[in-house]
Design a protein around this motif. Structure first.
Motif, PDB file in Angstrom:
ATOM      1  N   ASP A 163       2.357   4.538   1.116  1.00  0.00           N
ATOM      2  CA  ASP A 163       2.558   4.853   2.529  1.00  0.00           C
ATOM      3  C   ASP A 163       3.534   6.008   2.683  1.00  0.00           C
ATOM      4  O   ASP A 163       3.680   6.839   1.783  1.00  0.00           O
ATOM      5  CB  ASP A 163       3.043   3.608   3.273  1.00  0.00           C
ATOM      6  CG  ASP A 163       4.294   3.006   2.625  1.00  0.00           C
ATOM      7  OD1 ASP A 163       5.007   3.734   1.902  1.00  0.00           O
ATOM      8  OD2 ASP A 163       4.560   1.811   2.852  1.00  0.00           O
ATOM      9  N   GLU A 164       4.217   6.060   3.828  1.00  0.00           N
ATOM     10  CA  GLU A 164       5.081   7.190   4.137  1.00  0.00           C
ATOM     11  C   GLU A 164       6.247   7.336   3.167  1.00  0.00           C
ATOM     12  O   GLU A 164       6.845   8.402   3.063  1.00  0.00           O
ATOM     13  CB  GLU A 164       5.627   7.066   5.567  1.00  0.00           C
ATOM     14  CG  GLU A 164       6.509   5.860   5.845  1.00  0.00           C
ATOM     15  CD  GLU A 164       5.701   4.606   6.146  1.00  0.00           C
ATOM     16  OE1 GLU A 164       6.322   3.548   6.327  1.00  0.00           O
ATOM     17  OE2 GLU A 164       4.456   4.708   6.197  1.00  0.00           O
ATOM     18  N   ARG A 165       6.593   6.269   2.421  1.00  0.00           N
ATOM     19  CA  ARG A 165       7.648   6.415   1.417  1.00  0.00           C
ATOM     20  C   ARG A 165       7.277   7.463   0.381  1.00  0.00           C
ATOM     21  O   ARG A 165       8.112   8.233  -0.085  1.00  0.00           O
ATOM     22  CB  ARG A 165       7.910   5.064   0.736  1.00  0.00           C
ATOM     23  CG  ARG A 165       8.557   4.036   1.633  1.00  0.00           C
ATOM     24  CD  ARG A 165       8.666   2.695   0.934  1.00  0.00           C
ATOM     25  NE  ARG A 165       7.353   2.123   0.653  1.00  0.00           N
ATOM     26  CZ  ARG A 165       7.163   0.980   0.007  1.00  0.00           C
ATOM     27  NH1 ARG A 165       8.216   0.299  -0.433  1.00  0.00           N
ATOM     28  NH2 ARG A 165       5.951   0.510  -0.205  1.00  0.00           N
ATOM     29  N   ALA A 198      -1.642   8.470  -0.135  1.00  0.00           N
ATOM     30  CA  ALA A 198      -0.790   7.849   0.881  1.00  0.00           C
ATOM     31  C   ALA A 198      -1.417   7.975   2.264  1.00  0.00           C
ATOM     32  O   ALA A 198      -1.374   7.032   3.063  1.00  0.00           O
ATOM     33  CB  ALA A 198       0.589   8.495   0.870  1.00  0.00           C
ATOM     34  N   SER A 199      -1.987   9.131   2.566  1.00  0.00           N
ATOM     35  CA  SER A 199      -2.545   9.339   3.904  1.00  0.00           C
ATOM     36  C   SER A 199      -3.699   8.388   4.187  1.00  0.00           C
ATOM     37  O   SER A 199      -3.982   8.061   5.332  1.00  0.00           O
ATOM     38  CB  SER A 199      -3.012  10.790   4.057  1.00  0.00           C
ATOM     39  OG  SER A 199      -4.150  11.049   3.252  1.00  0.00           O
ATOM     40  N   ARG A 200      -4.363   7.913   3.120  1.00  0.00           N
ATOM     41  CA  ARG A 200      -5.470   6.966   3.268  1.00  0.00           C
ATOM     42  C   ARG A 200      -5.037   5.531   3.009  1.00  0.00           C
ATOM     43  O   ARG A 200      -5.862   4.624   3.076  1.00  0.00           O
ATOM     44  CB  ARG A 200      -6.615   7.335   2.324  1.00  0.00           C
ATOM     45  CG  ARG A 200      -7.303   8.645   2.702  1.00  0.00           C
ATOM     46  CD  ARG A 200      -8.194   9.129   1.560  1.00  0.00           C
ATOM     47  NE  ARG A 200      -9.046  10.247   1.961  1.00  0.00           N
ATOM     48  CZ  ARG A 200      -8.645  11.515   2.033  1.00  0.00           C
ATOM     49  NH1 ARG A 200      -7.381  11.823   1.745  1.00  0.00           N
ATOM     50  NH2 ARG A 200      -9.483  12.471   2.398  1.00  0.00           N
ATOM     51  N   ARG A 201      -3.746   5.340   2.673  1.00  0.00           N
ATOM     52  CA  ARG A 201      -3.234   4.010   2.302  1.00  0.00           C
ATOM     53  C   ARG A 201      -4.196   3.347   1.321  1.00  0.00           C
ATOM     54  O   ARG A 201      -4.593   2.189   1.474  1.00  0.00           O
ATOM     55  CB  ARG A 201      -3.006   3.144   3.546  1.00  0.00           C
ATOM     56  CG  ARG A 201      -1.973   3.722   4.504  1.00  0.00           C
ATOM     57  CD  ARG A 201      -1.723   2.844   5.715  1.00  0.00           C
ATOM     58  NE  ARG A 201      -1.141   1.560   5.327  1.00  0.00           N
ATOM     59  CZ  ARG A 201       0.171   1.353   5.143  1.00  0.00           C
ATOM     60  NH1 ARG A 201       1.019   2.356   5.283  1.00  0.00           N
ATOM     61  NH2 ARG A 201       0.624   0.165   4.825  1.00  0.00           N
ATOM     62  N   ARG A 222       0.190  12.279  -2.055  1.00  0.00           N
ATOM     63  CA  ARG A 222       0.199  12.377  -0.591  1.00  0.00           C
ATOM     64  C   ARG A 222      -1.185  12.085  -0.003  1.00  0.00           C
ATOM     65  O   ARG A 222      -1.296  11.454   1.055  1.00  0.00           O
ATOM     66  CB  ARG A 222       0.698  13.752  -0.149  1.00  0.00           C
ATOM     67  CG  ARG A 222       2.187  13.953  -0.416  1.00  0.00           C
ATOM     68  CD  ARG A 222       2.749  15.076   0.444  1.00  0.00           C
ATOM     69  NE  ARG A 222       2.070  16.347   0.215  1.00  0.00           N
ATOM     70  CZ  ARG A 222       2.401  17.212  -0.738  1.00  0.00           C
ATOM     71  NH1 ARG A 222       3.376  16.928  -1.583  1.00  0.00           N
ATOM     72  NH2 ARG A 222       1.761  18.362  -0.852  1.00  0.00           N
ATOM     73  N   ARG A 254       0.833  -1.202   0.000  1.00  0.00           N
ATOM     74  CA  ARG A 254       0.000   0.000   0.000  1.00  0.00           C
ATOM     75  C   ARG A 254       0.866   1.250   0.000  1.00  0.00           C
ATOM     76  O   ARG A 254       1.924   1.288   0.620  1.00  0.00           O
ATOM     77  CB  ARG A 254      -0.922   0.006   1.215  1.00  0.00           C
ATOM     78  CG  ARG A 254      -1.999  -1.065   1.152  1.00  0.00           C
ATOM     79  CD  ARG A 254      -3.212  -0.583   0.389  1.00  0.00           C
ATOM     80  NE  ARG A 254      -4.049  -1.687  -0.038  1.00  0.00           N
ATOM     81  CZ  ARG A 254      -5.253  -1.521  -0.600  1.00  0.00           C
ATOM     82  NH1 ARG A 254      -5.732  -0.316  -0.784  1.00  0.00           N
ATOM     83  NH2 ARG A 254      -5.948  -2.560  -0.987  1.00  0.00           N
TER      84      ARG A 254
END
Length: 261
Positions: free
Chosen positions: A49-51, A70-73, A67, A47
């Motif tokens: 993610d922070e990467r 990513a914040s919601r994966r 972003r 998923r």
């Protein structure tokens, strides 16, 4: 409803002669992934993610979208980059008032047309059923591009039942419509006489109409796409081949077909 009349430049150099996918290509949207140290991220199946937050800190619309996803994966990294890179390669020729994302899954590819293309008034997301991930993807996109929500419509139907349901001149997009589903997408494009962008995959059950010599010499995948190209050309389309980066997926060939004026 206006129809698409601008034909693409048929680029012979884009033709792949060497395997089941297209030639390798550089990243057009997230160019920093062309750096060898970062290309490995492009095919990551985990998923998002922070990467992504670390690699895409900028203020561009693309980076803001990543972003939010990513914040919601919401999706695997691979599928995010796949949608963006496919859209970048077909957007010029699929830019018409109605765009249909076939076998859409999470629907990100269709949503990108609603985000970026002013001429696109409606995007139809079509699949047998929309997965749970779609809601998170839609919310992420709308948080950055709120104008998207009013453009989106849904059709939860199998491909065979969409015949006759699509507007004339609609543009069709299909990312990894498995096996003969890509051929059914071509059937729909022939019916509505609109441009179509396909990135086929799996190839099981395909190439049955291709000559035996082609299947034996080129392999089923390449023979299937050659056969699809001839079929579209015979129906009055101009077809060219391109590809997204292999770092995302080795099954990366894109067929882009536009009706001749």
């Amino acid at each position: 409803m206006s129809t698409h009349t601008q034909g693409p430049t048929c680029d012979e150099s884009a033709t792949d002669r060497n395997g089941p996918g297209g030639p390798d290509a550089g990243f057009k949207v997230f160019r920093k992934l062309n750096a060898p140290a970062l290309r490995v991220l492009a095919g990551a199946k985990g998923r998002i993610d922070e990467r992504a937050l670390a690699v895409f800190p900028g203020a561009t619309l693309e980076e803001r979208l990543v972003r939010e996803l990513a914040s919601r994966r919401a999706l695997p990294l691979k599928e995010v980059f796949e949608s963006f890179e496919f859209h970048a390669r077909v957007r010029r020729d699929l830019r018409v008032p109605v765009v249909v994302d076939l076998c859409c899954g999470h629907g990100l590819t269709g949503l990108l047309f609603a985000v970026y293309e002013r001429v696109v008034e409606q995007v139809l997301l079509c699949d047998v059923r929309l997965p749970a991930s779609h809601a998170a993807v839609l919310e992420a996109v709308c948080s950055v591009a709120p104008w998207v929500r009013e453009k989106i419509r849904y059709r939860e139907l199998p491909l065979k039942r969409l015949a006759g349901c699509l507007p004339q001149g609609a543009a069709l997009a299909a990312v990894h419509a498995c096996g003969v589903r890509s051929d059914l997408c071509i059937d729909l494009a022939l019916g509505c006489r609109g441009p179509v962008g396909l990135m086929p995959c799996c190839y099981e059950g395909t190439a049955r109409r291709a000559p035996t010599g082609l299947r034996e010499s080129l392999g089923v995948a390449l023979a299937a796409d050659v056969d699809r190209t001839y079929r579209l050309e015979a129906a009055g389309f101009c077809v060219r081949w391109t590809a997204i980066p292999r770092a995302i997926t080795p099954v990366n060939r894109v067929l882009l077909a536009v009706p001749r004026p």
